[in-house]
Write a protein that holds these residues in place. Sequence first.
Motif, PDB file in Angstrom:
ATOM      1  N   PRO A 615       0.816  -1.231   0.000  1.00  0.00           N
ATOM      2  CA  PRO A 615       0.000   0.000   0.000  1.00  0.00           C
ATOM      3  C   PRO A 615       0.844   1.272   0.000  1.00  0.00           C
ATOM      4  O   PRO A 615       0.448   2.282  -0.584  1.00  0.00           O
ATOM      5  N   GLU A 616       2.093   1.197   0.558  1.00  0.00           N
ATOM      6  CA  GLU A 616       2.918   2.423   0.635  1.00  0.00           C
ATOM      7  C   GLU A 616       3.228   2.967  -0.755  1.00  0.00           C
ATOM      8  O   GLU A 616       3.490   4.168  -0.930  1.00  0.00           O
ATOM      9  N   VAL A 617       3.237   2.076  -1.714  1.00  0.00           N
ATOM     10  CA  VAL A 617       3.554   2.508  -3.084  1.00  0.00           C
ATOM     11  C   VAL A 617       2.622   3.628  -3.524  1.00  0.00           C
ATOM     12  O   VAL A 617       2.995   4.532  -4.272  1.00  0.00           O
ATOM     13  N   PHE A 618       1.368   3.555  -3.036  1.00  0.00           N
ATOM     14  CA  PHE A 618       0.357   4.501  -3.509  1.00  0.00           C
ATOM     15  C   PHE A 618       0.293   5.773  -2.649  1.00  0.00           C
ATOM     16  O   PHE A 618      -0.512   6.645  -2.915  1.00  0.00           O
ATOM     17  N   ASP A 619       1.162   5.859  -1.673  1.00  0.00           N
ATOM     18  CA  ASP A 619       1.086   6.932  -0.689  1.00  0.00           C
ATOM     19  C   ASP A 619       1.123   8.317  -1.338  1.00  0.00           C
ATOM     20  O   ASP A 619       2.058   8.651  -2.059  1.00  0.00           O
ATOM     21  N   GLY A 620       0.092   9.106  -1.095  1.00  0.00           N
ATOM     22  CA  GLY A 620       0.058  10.496  -1.567  1.00  0.00           C
ATOM     23  C   GLY A 620      -0.215  10.656  -3.052  1.00  0.00           C
ATOM     24  O   GLY A 620      -0.174  11.771  -3.573  1.00  0.00           O
ATOM     25  N   LEU A 643      -6.754   2.207  -0.391  1.00  0.00           N
ATOM     26  CA  LEU A 643      -5.365   2.595  -0.644  1.00  0.00           C
ATOM     27  C   LEU A 643      -5.145   4.071  -0.284  1.00  0.00           C
ATOM     28  O   LEU A 643      -6.062   4.885  -0.439  1.00  0.00           O
ATOM     29  N   PRO A 644      -3.901   4.417   0.131  1.00  0.00           N
ATOM     30  CA  PRO A 644      -3.623   5.795   0.548  1.00  0.00           C
ATOM     31  C   PRO A 644      -3.430   6.720  -0.646  1.00  0.00           C
ATOM     32  O   PRO A 644      -2.366   7.307  -0.834  1.00  0.00           O
ATOM     33  N   GLU A 728      -4.793  -6.698 -11.183  1.00  0.00           N
ATOM     34  CA  GLU A 728      -4.240  -6.094 -12.407  1.00  0.00           C
ATOM     35  C   GLU A 728      -4.275  -4.574 -12.329  1.00  0.00           C
ATOM     36  O   GLU A 728      -3.316  -3.890 -12.715  1.00  0.00           O
ATOM     37  N   LEU A 729      -5.402  -4.062 -11.792  1.00  0.00           N
ATOM     38  CA  LEU A 729      -5.552  -2.614 -11.697  1.00  0.00           C
ATOM     39  C   LEU A 729      -4.500  -2.026 -10.753  1.00  0.00           C
ATOM     40  O   LEU A 729      -3.798  -1.066 -11.091  1.00  0.00           O
ATOM     41  N   LEU A 730      -4.355  -2.664  -9.622  1.00  0.00           N
ATOM     42  CA  LEU A 730      -3.395  -2.168  -8.626  1.00  0.00           C
ATOM     43  C   LEU A 730      -1.970  -2.203  -9.189  1.00  0.00           C
ATOM     44  O   LEU A 730      -1.190  -1.256  -9.029  1.00  0.00           O
ATOM     45  N   LYS A 731      -1.672  -3.315  -9.856  1.00  0.00           N
ATOM     46  CA  LYS A 731      -0.311  -3.440 -10.395  1.00  0.00           C
ATOM     47  C   LYS A 731      -0.052  -2.394 -11.475  1.00  0.00           C
ATOM     48  O   LYS A 731       1.035  -1.816 -11.556  1.00  0.00           O
ATOM     49  N   ALA A 732      -1.072  -2.157 -12.331  1.00  0.00           N
ATOM     50  CA  ALA A 732      -0.894  -1.170 -13.407  1.00  0.00           C
ATOM     51  C   ALA A 732      -0.681   0.226 -12.829  1.00  0.00           C
ATOM     52  O   ALA A 732       0.206   0.974 -13.276  1.00  0.00           O
ATOM     53  N   VAL A 733      -1.480   0.565 -11.785  1.00  0.00           N
ATOM     54  CA  VAL A 733      -1.338   1.897 -11.178  1.00  0.00           C
ATOM     55  C   VAL A 733       0.033   2.002 -10.500  1.00  0.00           C
ATOM     56  O   VAL A 733       0.746   3.012 -10.654  1.00  0.00           O
ATOM     57  N   LEU A 737       3.040   4.709 -11.142  1.00  0.00           N
ATOM     58  CA  LEU A 737       3.628   5.578 -10.115  1.00  0.00           C
ATOM     59  C   LEU A 737       5.147   5.385 -10.071  1.00  0.00           C
ATOM     60  O   LEU A 737       5.901   6.352  -9.970  1.00  0.00           O
ATOM     61  N   GLU A 738       5.554   4.127 -10.206  1.00  0.00           N
ATOM     62  CA  GLU A 738       6.989   3.821 -10.155  1.00  0.00           C
ATOM     63  C   GLU A 738       7.723   4.511 -11.318  1.00  0.00           C
ATOM     64  O   GLU A 738       8.758   5.142 -11.141  1.00  0.00           O
TER      65      GLU A 738
END
Length: 747
Positions: A615-620, A643-644, A728-733, A737-738
Motif C-alpha cells: 500500500p505504501e507505493v500509492f502513498d500520496g 489505498l492511501p 491487475e488494476l493495482l499493479k498497473a497503477v 507511479l513507479e
Amino acid sequence: MAAEIHELNRALEAFDRRNTPAGLLVRYARGRLRYFFSRQALTLFGAMVLAFSVSLQTGLLAMSVAAVGELIDSYLLRGVEKQLNRGVPVQDLLRKTAVSAFAQALGLSAFVAILWLAIPREAALLLCLAYMGAGAVNAIMALAYHRTAAYTRLVVYGVTVTLLFVADFYVLHYQREQFFYNIAATLMVAYTMLPFVSYVTTGRLRDLRQQRRQIEQGLALAKANASLLERQREGRRLSSIAENADDSIIMLDADAHTLWVNPAFTRKTGYKLSEVVGKHPTDYLHGPRSDPAILNLFNEAVRTGVPAHGENVNYTKIGAPFWVETNLSPVFDEHGNLEMAISVDRDITLKKQRETELAEAKRAAEQGERAKTAFLATMSHEIRTPMNGIIGMSDLLNEANLNKEDALYVQTIRHSSEALLTIINDILDFSKLQDGHLKISSIAFELQPCLDEVMNLMRPQAHAKGIALKADIADNLPRTVWGDDGRLRQILVNVIGNAIKFTESGDVHVHVGTVEEGPDHGLEIAVTDTGIGIPPDRIETVFDQFAQADAATTRRFGGTGLGLAISRQLARMMGGDVIATSSLGVGSCFVIQVDFPEVNLPAKRAVNPDVLPEPEVFDGATVLLAEDNRTNRFLVQKLLKDLPLTLVTAVNGKEAVDMVEELRPDVVLMDMSMPVMDGLDATRFIRNRMAAQPHIIALTANAYRSDRQACMEAGMNGFLPKPVRRAELLKAVAKGLESRKLSTSAR
Ligand code: ADP
C-alpha cells in the motif's frame, strides 16, 4: 498434278544419274559393245582384201591382231556395270578401260600397219586412211563419255600414222613429193575432223545443259501449277470458314474502310454488307458506352500494321449494346505492304455479365464479412462493459463478510461471468482468425513459470470436481524460449479445461517434454485424462468450428465448440499442431506441439499474479479516472478504496483534460469511448498541448490488438482490457507511479 511432279522429279534424277562419271562410263561401255560386230565386219573386210591381194596368212594375221585388241577391250567393258554395282570406284574402272582402249587402238593400228606394208603403195594410202579415219571418228564419238579412252585412241592413231610415214620415207625410200602429199592429205583429214571434235565436246555439253534446263523448267511449271491449285482450294476453304463462322468477321482496307463482312456479322448486328461497305467500323458499330481508348488502339493498329486485341461495347443496327472481344490481324502483300486487316469479333456479353455478377457477389460477401467482424467487435465491447461491473462487483462482494450461503451465490455469479467471458473471448478470437487479424507475437519468456501459472489457474477447477491434476516436466526442457506465451497459455487453459470438464473421476495428467520427431525446437505437451472419451468417428471433427462430439455433451457440459478449433489454428500458426487420440469411456489424450526455439536472452520477468503491490507505493498519489459509465466508476472507486491515494473522477475526455490541467494527477485511468471527447483525443490533447504529463492507462472494453495499438500511438502508457481485476488494476497503477518516480528522479 502430284503424279506429274513425281514423274518429272524421276526424270531429273535419271538424267543426273546418266551424266555422272559412273553413268557416262556405263553408257560408253554399252555403246562400244553395241557396235562390236559392225567394227569386226570392217576389219574382216580389210583382212579379206589382204587374203585376196596378198596371201591368206597375211589376211589372217591382220584379222587376229585387230581382234586381240578388240577382245581385251570388250571383255573389260562387259564387266563395268557389275563392278560398279559391287562398289568398285569409278576412277579405277576409268583407268582400266583407258588401258583396254589403248590395247584396242594398238590392235587396229597393227592391222592398218599390215595393210600399209603389204599392199601396193598407191592403194594403201586411201585404204589405211579410211581405217584410221574410222577409228578416229569412233574415238571422237566417245569423247563425251570417256575422255581418257578417246584421247588414248587418238594419240595411238596419230603416232601410228606418223610412224608409217616415217617408215615409208626411210625404210622403203619412198619419193619425197609423195611423202609430203600424203602428210598433207592426212593433215587435211585431221583438220576436217576438228569441228566434229568441238561439237562432241562443247556442243554436247550445251545439249546436256539444255536438256536439263528443259526438265527443270517442266518441273517448276508443274510445281507452280500445283501451288496455284492448292491456293485456290485454300482460298475456297477459308472463304467457307469465314462464311460459316459464328464470330463476326470484318475485312478492312489499309485505311480501315470496310471491304467485306461475313453472314455472322449481319446476323449479330443487323447490318447488310451493302450498308457498311466503304465505311469505317466506328461509324456503324460504336456508341455511347464504347471505350474511345480501345477504338484508338484499333485505328492505330490498322495504321501501323500490327496485330491488336481488346474488349469493347459495340452496338447493333437498332442500338442494342453488346460486348465483343476483338482480334485484329494485318494482312500484307508480297512486297510487305499492308493490304488489309481482318477483325474477328466474338460476342462476350454473357461472360461479362457473369464477371459482373461474380464481382458483385464478392463485394457483397466482403461487405458481409466486414459487417460480421464489426458486429462481433461491437458485441464483444458491449458485453464486456456490463461484465466489468458484474465481475468487479462479485469480487468486491467476495471480500465482504458474507455468510456461507451468500458467499456461494456470489461465487456462482463470479464463475458464470468468467464462463461468459471465455465465450466472448472465444468468439472474438474466432472472428479474428477468420479474417486473418489474429497475429502471433513472440518474446523471450521462461517456460517453467508460464506452465506453473496455468496449473495454478486450473487446479481449483479440478479440485472442485475431486479430480487430481498432475504435471511432470522433462529435465531437458529449455529454460527460456522464444514464442507467444499468452497464446500458449490460452491453448493449455482450453485443453486442460476440457480434460477437467469431460472427466468425472480419476485424474488429468500433463506431461511437458520436447518433440522427438518434427520441428527442431518442438515443445510437446500431452494432456491425458480418464474422462468420457470421444467416439473414433468424431475424433477429427472435434477440431471443426462449433463442433462437439455429440449433442448430449453440450447439454451436459456446455461449451461453444470453438475452443479446439482455435487451439489447433493457434498451434499451427506457431509451427505445430494439436492432435487427439481417445478411447470411448476410457479417456483422451490431446498432444499440443509448438515450435519455440531456446534463447539465451534475458527473459520476461515472470509475474506472480497473486502478489499485490504494497500500500505504501500509492502513498500520496493522485489518480484520475475518466469513465462515462456510472457502474464502472463505482467499481474502480471500490477496487481502490483502501489505498492511501486520492481518486478523482471525470465523466468525459473534455472534463478529464481540464482536471489534468487543474489537479496534475500522477496516473490517469482513461476509458476509450466517452461522449464529448473520447479517450484517444483526450490523450493526444494532453500529450501535445499540456505541461502536466501523467502516466495514462487505457481502461477499455475494446479488446482488439488494433485498439491497443491506437492507444499506444495516441500516447498512452498502459492498456487494461475490461473486465478489470483488482490485482491487475493495482499493479498497473503501481507501475505507473513507479515510472513517474523514476522519471522525476532522473530529471
Ligand atoms: P467446447 O469444449 O466448448 O464444446 P471444444 O472445441 O473445446 O469446444 O471441444 C469440442 C468438443 O470436443 C467438445 O464438445 C467435446 O465433445 C470434445 N472434447 C474435447 N476435449 C475432450 C476431452 N478431453 N474428452 C472428451 N471429449 C472432449
